[in-house]
Design a protein around this motif. Sequence first.
Motif, short mmCIF file in Angstrom:
data_model
loop_
_atom_site.label_atom_id
_atom_site.label_comp_id
_atom_site.label_asym_id
_atom_site.label_seq_id
_atom_site.Cartn_x
_atom_site.Cartn_y
_atom_site.Cartn_z
N ASN A 147 0.83 -1.21 0.00
CA ASN A 147 0.00 0.00 0.00
C ASN A 147 0.86 1.26 0.00
O ASN A 147 0.53 2.25 -0.66
CB ASN A 147 -0.93 0.01 1.22
N ALA A 148 1.96 1.21 0.77
CA ALA A 148 2.85 2.37 0.82
C ALA A 148 3.49 2.64 -0.54
O ALA A 148 3.56 3.79 -0.99
CB ALA A 148 3.93 2.14 1.88
N ILE A 149 3.95 1.57 -1.20
CA ILE A 149 4.55 1.74 -2.53
C ILE A 149 3.49 2.19 -3.53
O ILE A 149 3.75 3.01 -4.41
CB ILE A 149 5.22 0.43 -2.99
N GLY A 150 2.26 1.67 -3.38
CA GLY A 150 1.17 2.10 -4.25
C GLY A 150 0.90 3.59 -4.13
O GLY A 150 0.69 4.29 -5.13
N LEU A 151 0.88 4.10 -2.91
CA LEU A 151 0.68 5.54 -2.70
C LEU A 151 1.85 6.35 -3.25
O LEU A 151 1.66 7.44 -3.79
CB LEU A 151 0.51 5.82 -1.20
N PHE A 152 3.06 5.80 -3.13
CA PHE A 152 4.24 6.44 -3.70
C PHE A 152 4.08 6.59 -5.21
O PHE A 152 4.33 7.66 -5.78
CB PHE A 152 5.47 5.58 -3.37
N LEU A 153 3.62 5.53 -5.87
CA LEU A 153 3.45 5.57 -7.33
C LEU A 153 2.29 6.46 -7.74
O LEU A 153 2.36 7.13 -8.78
CB LEU A 153 3.24 4.15 -7.86
N ILE A 154 1.23 6.51 -6.94
CA ILE A 154 0.10 7.38 -7.24
C ILE A 154 0.53 8.85 -7.22
O ILE A 154 0.09 9.67 -8.04
CB ILE A 154 -1.05 7.15 -6.24
N THR A 155 1.42 9.18 -6.28
CA THR A 155 1.93 10.56 -6.22
C THR A 155 2.63 10.94 -7.51
O THR A 155 2.45 12.03 -8.05
CB THR A 155 2.90 10.70 -5.04
N TRP A 156 3.40 10.00 -8.07
CA TRP A 156 4.12 10.27 -9.31
C TRP A 156 3.18 10.23 -10.51
O TRP A 156 3.44 10.87 -11.54
CB TRP A 156 5.27 9.30 -9.49
N PHE A 157 2.08 9.51 -10.39
CA PHE A 157 1.04 9.56 -11.42
C PHE A 157 0.48 10.98 -11.53
O PHE A 157 0.28 11.51 -12.63
CB PHE A 157 -0.08 8.57 -11.08
N ILE A 158 0.24 11.61 -10.38
CA ILE A 158 -0.30 12.98 -10.37
C ILE A 158 0.70 13.95 -10.99
O ILE A 158 0.33 14.80 -11.82
CB ILE A 158 -0.65 13.39 -8.93
N VAL A 159 1.98 13.84 -10.59
CA VAL A 159 3.00 14.74 -11.13
C VAL A 159 3.12 14.57 -12.65
O VAL A 159 3.19 15.55 -13.40
CB VAL A 159 4.36 14.46 -10.46
N THR A 160 3.11 13.32 -13.11
CA THR A 160 3.23 13.05 -14.55
C THR A 160 2.03 13.60 -15.30
O THR A 160 2.18 14.12 -16.42
CB THR A 160 3.36 11.54 -14.80
N PHE A 161 0.84 13.51 -14.72
CA PHE A 161 -0.35 14.06 -15.37
C PHE A 161 -0.24 15.57 -15.54
O PHE A 161 -0.63 16.12 -16.57
CB PHE A 161 -1.59 13.70 -14.55
N ILE A 162 0.32 16.24 -14.53
CA ILE A 162 0.51 17.69 -14.64
C ILE A 162 1.50 18.01 -15.75
O ILE A 162 1.30 18.95 -16.53
CB ILE A 162 0.98 18.27 -13.29
N PHE A 163 2.59 17.23 -15.84
CA PHE A 163 3.55 17.43 -16.93
C PHE A 163 2.88 17.21 -18.29
O PHE A 163 3.17 17.92 -19.26
CB PHE A 163 4.73 16.47 -16.78
N LEU A 164 1.98 16.22 -18.35
CA LEU A 164 1.29 15.95 -19.61
C LEU A 164 0.43 17.14 -20.02
O LEU A 164 0.39 17.50 -21.21
CB LEU A 164 0.41 14.70 -19.45
N LEU A 165 -0.22 17.77 -19.06
CA LEU A 165 -1.04 18.96 -19.37
C LEU A 165 -0.18 20.08 -19.94
O LEU A 165 -0.64 20.87 -20.76
CB LEU A 165 -1.75 19.45 -18.11
N ALA A 166 1.10 20.14 -19.51
CA ALA A 166 1.99 21.21 -19.97
C ALA A 166 2.42 21.02 -21.42
O ALA A 166 2.71 22.01 -22.11
CB ALA A 166 3.22 21.28 -19.07
N VAL A 167 2.48 19.78 -21.91
CA VAL A 167 3.00 19.55 -23.25
C VAL A 167 1.95 19.12 -24.26
O VAL A 167 2.21 19.13 -25.47
CB VAL A 167 4.11 18.48 -23.25
N ILE A 168 0.76 18.76 -23.80
CA ILE A 168 -0.24 18.25 -24.73
C ILE A 168 -0.59 19.32 -25.76
O ILE A 168 -0.68 20.50 -25.44
CB ILE A 168 -1.49 17.78 -23.95
N ARG A 169 -0.71 18.90 -27.01
CA ARG A 169 -0.99 19.77 -28.16
C ARG A 169 0.18 20.68 -28.50
O ARG A 169 0.10 21.50 -29.42
CB ARG A 169 -2.24 20.63 -27.93
#
Length: 240
Positions: A147-169
């Motif tokens: 569960n701890a590692i899962g939460l760790f990865l979820i945090t990086w999912f959020i960061v990556t999604f924000i980066f995606l918003l910056a470059v999309i289109r």
Amino acid sequence: MSTTNNSNDVEKGRVQNISNNAGNGAGADVEPFGPNSGDPVSYQRYPSHIANPGPTGVFAFAMTTFLLSMFNVGTRGVSHPNVVVGMAIFAGGLTQFIAGMWEFPRGNVFGATAFSTYGSFWMSYATIFIPGSGILATFSNPQELNNAIGLFLITWFIVTFIFLLAVIRRNIAFSILLALLDIAFALLSAAEFTGSAAVQKAGGAFGIMTGLVAFYIGASELLHAEPQAIARLPQGLLHT
């Protein structure tokens, strides 16, 4: 194919005014963004003799992501990811972090932020699996660790999604890269929460695709930069 049209503007030794309009399309630079959403922003890039660190950072990310993902799908019967620790610390971590630091004086805010952030991801992820860190030993309940590692990865999912918003289109190649990486983070996090081997293999498969796209981007930027680097060499060196 060049992944960015403006990645070598600084190397040309010119000060340029670049407009950050939504109409610039996929070939526009990905940074920066103004305080007022939707408003055009003009900024300047200044001459720099620092070589483009982009290919170094992308290759470091590609190698580490590809290797760990191969382990996640169980390639050649490998089920423990500990072998990736060395590469995660020095290639995906240290090398990528340094590439991010060199992007700052070049005026590339997105590159600096992304490389340094993912460099810290790999170093922090590797630290979890170093026995001397004592992190794994503190969890007596395996599910709590998952569960701890899962939460760790979820945090990086959020960061990556924000980066995606910056470059999309704005940049097709990086949009594909970050979209695949985001899916991989989501699946790997779900695998930790549920203990599903199938979901983990699916996350590994998306990670492999992420690594391959990153290899393509790194090769594209490297091949695009080489002719310009050769053109800047003293003419005497070209005839030796």
